[in-house]
Design a protein around this motif. Structure first.
Motif, short mmCIF file in Angstrom:
data_model
loop_
_atom_site.label_atom_id
_atom_site.label_comp_id
_atom_site.label_asym_id
_atom_site.label_seq_id
_atom_site.Cartn_x
_atom_site.Cartn_y
_atom_site.Cartn_z
N ARG A 169 -42.91 -12.67 20.11
CA ARG A 169 -44.36 -13.24 19.74
C ARG A 169 -45.41 -12.33 20.33
NH1 ARG A 169 -41.08 -17.41 19.03
NH2 ARG A 169 -41.62 -19.01 17.56
N LEU A 170 -45.27 -11.70 21.47
CA LEU A 170 -46.06 -10.99 22.13
C LEU A 170 -46.36 -9.72 21.30
CD1 LEU A 170 -48.01 -10.20 24.65
CD2 LEU A 170 -45.87 -9.29 25.89
N ALA A 171 -45.33 -9.24 20.88
CA ALA A 171 -45.42 -7.98 20.01
C ALA A 171 -45.56 -8.31 18.52
CB ALA A 171 -43.90 -7.41 20.07
N GLY A 172 -45.84 -9.51 18.11
CA GLY A 172 -46.13 -9.76 16.59
C GLY A 172 -45.10 -9.62 15.74
N LEU A 173 -43.91 -9.73 15.99
CA LEU A 173 -42.69 -9.31 15.14
C LEU A 173 -42.72 -10.40 14.25
CD1 LEU A 173 -40.09 -7.86 17.51
CD2 LEU A 173 -42.10 -6.76 16.29
N ASP A 174 -42.09 -10.17 13.13
CA ASP A 174 -41.68 -10.99 12.01
C ASP A 174 -40.34 -12.09 12.41
OD1 ASP A 174 -41.17 -12.25 9.59
OD2 ASP A 174 -40.27 -10.51 8.59
N LEU A 175 -40.73 -13.22 12.19
CA LEU A 175 -40.08 -14.42 12.71
C LEU A 175 -39.58 -15.22 11.75
CD1 LEU A 175 -41.83 -15.33 15.96
CD2 LEU A 175 -39.92 -13.91 15.68
N SER A 176 -39.51 -14.59 10.38
CA SER A 176 -39.11 -15.38 9.22
C SER A 176 -37.85 -15.72 8.85
CB SER A 176 -39.70 -14.82 7.93
OG SER A 176 -39.33 -13.47 7.74
N ASP A 177 -36.88 -14.87 9.57
CA ASP A 177 -35.44 -14.76 9.39
C ASP A 177 -34.87 -15.99 10.19
OD1 ASP A 177 -32.80 -14.57 8.89
OD2 ASP A 177 -32.67 -12.42 9.35
N THR A 178 -34.51 -17.09 9.74
CA THR A 178 -33.87 -17.99 10.48
C THR A 178 -32.23 -18.14 10.21
OG1 THR A 178 -34.37 -19.72 8.92
CG2 THR A 178 -35.97 -19.30 10.55
N SER A 179 -31.66 -17.17 9.53
CA SER A 179 -30.22 -16.98 9.42
C SER A 179 -29.60 -17.08 10.75
CB SER A 179 -29.96 -15.93 8.62
OG SER A 179 -30.25 -14.62 9.06
N LYS A 180 -28.13 -17.37 10.90
CA LYS A 180 -27.38 -17.30 12.02
C LYS A 180 -26.87 -15.77 11.95
CE LYS A 180 -23.27 -19.13 13.03
NZ LYS A 180 -22.62 -17.98 14.00
N ALA A 181 -26.96 -14.97 12.81
CA ALA A 181 -26.22 -13.68 13.03
C ALA A 181 -24.92 -14.17 13.53
CB ALA A 181 -27.04 -13.07 14.19
N ASP A 182 -23.98 -13.03 13.40
CA ASP A 182 -22.45 -13.27 13.27
C ASP A 182 -22.06 -13.03 14.74
OD1 ASP A 182 -20.05 -13.84 12.40
OD2 ASP A 182 -19.61 -11.87 11.74
N TYR A 183 -22.35 -14.14 15.53
CA TYR A 183 -22.01 -14.05 17.12
C TYR A 183 -21.38 -15.55 17.30
CZ TYR A 183 -24.49 -9.86 17.34
OH TYR A 183 -24.89 -8.48 17.43
N LYS A 184 -20.41 -15.61 18.02
CA LYS A 184 -19.72 -16.87 18.20
C LYS A 184 -20.51 -17.81 18.74
CE LYS A 184 -14.74 -15.40 18.15
NZ LYS A 184 -13.40 -15.46 18.88
N ASP A 185 -21.23 -17.48 19.99
CA ASP A 185 -21.98 -18.59 20.75
C ASP A 185 -23.42 -18.78 20.19
OD1 ASP A 185 -23.07 -16.02 21.28
OD2 ASP A 185 -22.94 -16.16 23.41
N LEU A 186 -23.74 -18.41 18.82
CA LEU A 186 -24.93 -18.86 18.46
C LEU A 186 -24.65 -20.04 17.58
CD1 LEU A 186 -26.89 -15.52 16.89
CD2 LEU A 186 -26.80 -16.74 19.39
N LYS A 187 -25.51 -21.02 17.43
CA LYS A 187 -25.46 -22.18 16.73
C LYS A 187 -26.21 -22.18 15.50
CE LYS A 187 -24.61 -24.73 21.26
NZ LYS A 187 -25.08 -25.76 21.97
N GLU A 188 -25.76 -23.00 14.36
CA GLU A 188 -26.26 -22.98 13.09
C GLU A 188 -27.49 -24.01 13.62
OE1 GLU A 188 -25.80 -21.82 10.32
OE2 GLU A 188 -23.66 -21.29 10.18
N LYS A 189 -28.66 -23.37 12.98
CA LYS A 189 -29.91 -23.98 13.02
C LYS A 189 -30.64 -24.30 14.32
CE LYS A 189 -28.86 -26.87 8.82
NZ LYS A 189 -29.10 -28.26 8.13
N ALA A 190 -30.14 -23.30 15.13
CA ALA A 190 -30.74 -23.36 16.54
C ALA A 190 -32.11 -23.00 16.54
CB ALA A 190 -29.66 -22.63 17.52
N TRP A 191 -33.01 -23.39 17.63
CA TRP A 191 -34.29 -23.24 17.36
C TRP A 191 -34.57 -21.67 17.89
CZ3 TRP A 191 -36.49 -20.53 21.60
CH2 TRP A 191 -35.76 -20.36 22.68
N TYR A 192 -33.63 -21.01 18.38
CA TYR A 192 -33.87 -19.53 18.80
C TYR A 192 -33.55 -18.57 17.72
CZ TYR A 192 -28.75 -20.37 20.02
OH TYR A 192 -27.40 -20.68 19.96
N LEU A 193 -33.08 -18.91 16.56
CA LEU A 193 -32.55 -17.99 15.43
C LEU A 193 -33.24 -16.87 15.18
CD1 LEU A 193 -30.22 -20.14 13.34
CD2 LEU A 193 -29.54 -18.62 15.29
N ALA A 194 -34.76 -17.22 14.80
CA ALA A 194 -35.79 -16.35 14.28
C ALA A 194 -36.03 -15.31 15.36
CB ALA A 194 -36.89 -17.18 13.94
N PRO A 195 -36.40 -15.77 16.55
CA PRO A 195 -36.70 -14.65 17.66
C PRO A 195 -35.14 -13.91 17.96
CG PRO A 195 -36.60 -17.01 18.70
CD PRO A 195 -36.71 -17.17 17.01
#
Length: 245
Positions: free
Chosen positions: A30-56
């Motif tokens: 957010r500080l860098a003003g990056l695009d935060l529109s992609d809310t898909s889950k990257a292919d890592y085992k410990d990421l959760k579907e629809k988690a709050w942190y997916l976009a950042p």
């Protein structure tokens, strides 16, 4: 208005806990003003579907701020000094500086630590080490933020009895306090060697990102969902502001 820090599954927010990798990614992207529109889950085992942190997380991965450990990204692990250095280096200006820190030679983030050291974002320890695996302290966080934001000391910095004039981070602490971005743990103590907490980091970024705290609005429209966040907590409204959707 979007939340950029969320609570845990047990309905706690752990305001006094250490800053995590996902939370740091949320703040720095957010500080860098990056695009935060992609809310898909990257292919890592410990990421959760629809988690709050997916976009950042996605933005941080795209910007080269985060590395995985095999099939895991460790979003909820405490962020270390070296990991935060990597995040900041991804949005910092280039240089060819060679750091004198004795304990970063061969480290996976040696290049990034060299870069932000060359841009004077960080300081090491008196024994000549950087201690890349340690979590960040309040003074270290203040130094990185003040240097990255290029803040000078303004009028009426807070005089903390535990921050002497010759203390290595005194200019950064004075700059942040004079601009109302960072204050002490008490009226006259900064506690520079305490680890930076989730609530403290969130409070700083709220101010840097100009997230105004409207208490009456938050009282009316935002319910406190956290069992461990009492109204008398010093950062109650700061936490509600960053977690309110």
């Amino acid at each position: 208005h979007k939340a950029y820090i969320f609570g845990y599954e047990d309905k706690s927010v752990r305001a006094n806990g250490n800053l995590t990798r996902a939370e740091a990614a949320s703040m720095v992207t957010r500080l860098a003003g990056l695009d935060l529109s992609d809310t898909s889950k990257a292919d890592y085992k410990d990421l959760k579907e629809k988690a709050w942190y997916l976009a950042p997380i996605n933005a941080a991965l795209k910007a080269g701020m985060l590395d995985a450990d095999g099939e895991n990204l460790r979003p909820d692990d405490k962020i270390t000094r070296a990991e935060f250095a990597k995040m900041l280096a991804a949005i910092d200006k280039e240089n060819d500086y060679q750091s004198k820190f004795q304990d970063i030679k061969g480290h996976k983030y040696e290049k990034e630590i060299n870069k932000i050291d060359g841009n004077k974002r960080i300081e090491g320890y008196e024994d000549g080490t950087f201690r890349p695996k340690e979590p960040m302290t309040r003074a270290q966080f203040a130094s990185m933020m003040a240097n990255y934001l290029k803040l000078n000391v303004g009028n009426n910095p807070i005089e903390f009895k535990d921050v002497k004039e010759n203390y290595w981070a005194s200019d950064a602490i004075n700059a942040l306090s004079s601009h109302g971005i960072m204050v002490g743990k008490s009226k006259n103590e900064f506690k520079p060697n305490d680890k930076i907490t989730r609530a403290e980091a969130a409070t700083i970024f709220n101010k840097v990102l100009d997230r105004k705290i409207n208490k009456s609005f938050l009282d009316k429209y935002s319910k406190n969902p956290f069992k461990d966040l009492k109204r008398n907590h010093w950062a109650y409204y700061q936490v509600i502001e960053i977690t309110a959707k």
